[in-house]
Write a protein that holds these residues in place. Structure first.
Motif, PDB file in Angstrom:
ATOM      1  N   ILE A 174      48.906  44.278  45.922  1.00 41.07           N
ATOM      2  CA  ILE A 174      47.631  44.448  46.644  1.00 41.07           C
ATOM      3  C   ILE A 174      46.446  43.946  45.823  1.00 41.07           C
ATOM      4  CG2 ILE A 174      48.522  46.408  47.974  1.00 41.07           C
ATOM      5  CD1 ILE A 174      46.707  48.208  46.169  1.00 41.07           C
ATOM      6  N   GLY A 175      46.707  43.285  44.713  1.00 39.47           N
ATOM      7  CA  GLY A 175      45.640  42.760  43.869  1.00 39.47           C
ATOM      8  C   GLY A 175      45.732  43.318  42.457  1.00 39.47           C
ATOM      9  N   ASN A 176      44.835  42.868  41.603  1.00 37.00           N
ATOM     10  CA  ASN A 176      44.829  43.274  40.206  1.00 37.00           C
ATOM     11  C   ASN A 176      43.908  44.485  40.035  1.00 37.00           C
ATOM     12  OD1 ASN A 176      46.401  41.004  39.857  1.00 37.00           O
ATOM     13  ND2 ASN A 176      44.735  39.751  39.063  1.00 37.00           N
ATOM     14  N   LEU A 177      44.509  45.606  39.637  1.00 39.27           N
ATOM     15  CA  LEU A 177      43.804  46.886  39.582  1.00 39.27           C
ATOM     16  C   LEU A 177      43.443  47.247  38.151  1.00 39.27           C
ATOM     17  CD1 LEU A 177      46.173  48.953  41.922  1.00 39.27           C
ATOM     18  CD2 LEU A 177      44.216  47.563  42.593  1.00 39.27           C
ATOM     19  N   ALA A 178      42.247  47.796  37.979  1.00 36.88           N
ATOM     20  CA  ALA A 178      41.833  48.382  36.708  1.00 36.88           C
ATOM     21  C   ALA A 178      41.064  49.645  37.001  1.00 36.88           C
ATOM     22  CB  ALA A 178      40.982  47.407  35.900  1.00 36.88           C
ATOM     23  N   ALA A 179      41.022  50.544  36.023  1.00 39.02           N
ATOM     24  CA  ALA A 179      40.383  51.847  36.223  1.00 39.02           C
ATOM     25  C   ALA A 179      39.141  51.978  35.352  1.00 39.02           C
ATOM     26  CB  ALA A 179      41.367  52.970  35.901  1.00 39.02           C
ATOM     27  N   ILE A 180      38.155  52.656  35.908  1.00 40.95           N
ATOM     28  CA  ILE A 180      36.953  53.054  35.182  1.00 40.95           C
ATOM     29  C   ILE A 180      36.808  54.549  35.391  1.00 40.95           C
ATOM     30  CG2 ILE A 180      34.460  52.772  34.954  1.00 40.95           C
ATOM     31  CD1 ILE A 180      34.792  49.980  36.188  1.00 40.95           C
ATOM     32  N   ALA A 181      36.586  55.296  34.322  1.00 39.53           N
ATOM     33  CA  ALA A 181      36.550  56.754  34.415  1.00 39.53           C
ATOM     34  C   ALA A 181      35.117  57.271  34.443  1.00 39.53           C
ATOM     35  CB  ALA A 181      37.294  57.373  33.231  1.00 39.53           C
ATOM     36  N   SER A 182      34.801  57.986  35.508  1.00 36.10           N
ATOM     37  CA  SER A 182      33.589  58.791  35.578  1.00 36.10           C
ATOM     38  C   SER A 182      32.336  58.032  35.141  1.00 36.10           C
ATOM     39  CB  SER A 182      33.792  60.056  34.730  1.00 36.10           C
ATOM     40  OG  SER A 182      32.740  60.967  34.907  1.00 36.10           O
ATOM     41  N   GLU A 183      31.621  58.573  34.132  1.00 34.22           N
ATOM     42  CA  GLU A 183      30.340  57.994  33.726  1.00 34.22           C
ATOM     43  C   GLU A 183      30.492  56.633  33.063  1.00 34.22           C
ATOM     44  OE1 GLU A 183      28.165  59.839  30.615  1.00 34.22           O
ATOM     45  OE2 GLU A 183      29.887  59.977  29.266  1.00 34.22           O
TER      46      GLU A 183
END
Length: 351
Positions: A174-183
């Motif tokens: 479904i695409g290239n995923l990356a995560a960013i946490a909160s603030e």
């Protein structure tokens, strides 16, 4: 790249549930497993309604920050690690995997997590579980005010996981995923580092003050989207149950933002699935391949900034390593480090 049919992404706005008043780990784990089962029911009902409403199949669902436990508060770091932090191969991840598999979607969220390489502490971890049930992305928050991060044990963390483990990007169907946490959405370097490694969709789990006014986080979400030509799917809590804090203090404004920085859907307060929208990865990729002033990724001149970023960093690495050994901090350790940083920058005339 293979064409990807547009699909729906959902930022599921649900209440986090604190474990603060529970007696032990067994009780905390039982509550977490029960909550995951509830989430599965809510997620399935939401996905069915979205399709009946005329939407595409939901292939990506994002859950809020620390939805299983709430924040640690003043519980000591080793005590919270023992009571509430997930194990990498623990039953909670297995339960999340069953939900993702049963509903054929990628399930993103955020939890506190123990790592056998770093006993006695925990990391705040954003994860993505694939329809196979496997955790295909595990990102540990890099900038936190009152909790350990990989940067606090930097030399050892890099030896174990390398840079791929610091800025992971999951290349999926479904695409290239990356995560960013909160603030961390407020720190453009984190999103840019992921984008430079191929990220197309930022999954953002948050627990923040919702407002009809433009908050710093709401502004930052739009900025991270257009400056990286990436989608942002941001799920906020619908309040936090089981604490002394007023229930709705962190509620509302879950949002899906397109790669031009435009909000596609945004939630009002309360538990709701209303922040959902179709993602068109083919259009995003076309945009990234067009020459022009708005192709911010292709126009990056990173060498210009390398000398500045390569200098002495305001926040020091390895603040939790002493004589090669990881030390267990008290809650005020991180505040003391920041006070020292501010004092040094002030003496150098930089702030």
């Amino acid at each position: 790249m293979t064409a990807i049919k547009p699909y729906a992404a959902l930022a599921l706005q649900i209440a986090a549930r604190s474990v603060e008043r529970l007696p032990d780990r067994a009780a905390a784990s039982a509550q977490m497993i029960a909550m995951i089962e509830e989430i599965g029911v809510k997620l399935r009902a939401s996905a069915i309604f979205i399709q009946q409403y005329g939407g595409s199949p939901v292939r990506l669902a994002v859950l809020p920050e620390y939805f299983l436990t709430s924040y640690p508060g003043r519980i000591s770091i080793p005590d919270f690690a023992e009571k509430a932090a997930l194990d990498i191969d623990g039953p909670e991840y297995a339960a999340l995997g069953k939900v993702a598999s049963a509903q054929n979607l990628f399930l993103a969220g955020n939890a506190y997590e123990r790592d056998p390489h770093f006993p006695g502490i925990y990391f705040q971890t954003s994860f993505v579980v694939a329809p196979s049930g496997e955790v295909v992305l595990r990102y540990r928050r890099l900038n936190s005010m009152f909790a350990p991060t990989p940067h606090d044990v930097w030399s050892k963390y890099l030896d174990i996981y390398g840079l791929d483990g610091v800025f992971p990007v999951a290349k999926t169907e479904i695409g290239n995923l990356a995560a960013i946490a909160s603030e961390e959405i407020l720190y453009p370097e984190i999103a840019r580092a992921h984008a430079l490694r191929g990220a197309e969709i930022f999954v953002h789990s948050s627990s923040e003050i919702g407002s009809p006014l433009a908050t710093p986080k709401q502004i930052a979400k739009r900025a991270r989207a257009f400056e990286n030509i990436a989608y942002v799917v941001s799920a906020n809590t619908a309040g936090i149950e089981g604490t002394a804090m007023p229930m709705a203090s962190a509620d509302g404004n879950s949002i899906v933002i397109d790669y031009k920085g435009n909000p596609l859907a945004e939630s009002s307060p309360g538990e709701t699935f209303t922040a959902f929208a179709d993602l068109d990865l083919n259009a995003l990729r076309t945009q990234r391949r067009k020459p022009g002033m708005t192709n911010f990724l292709a126009r990056q001149r990173l060498e210009l900034f390398a000398p500045v970023y390569g200098g002495e960093a305001p926040q020091p690495a390895n603040s939790l390593i002493e004589d090669g050994v990881v030390k267990i901090p008290d809650r005020d350790h991180f505040l003391r480090v920041q006070e020292q940083v501010i004092d040094r920058l002030s003496k150098e005339g930089l702030i």
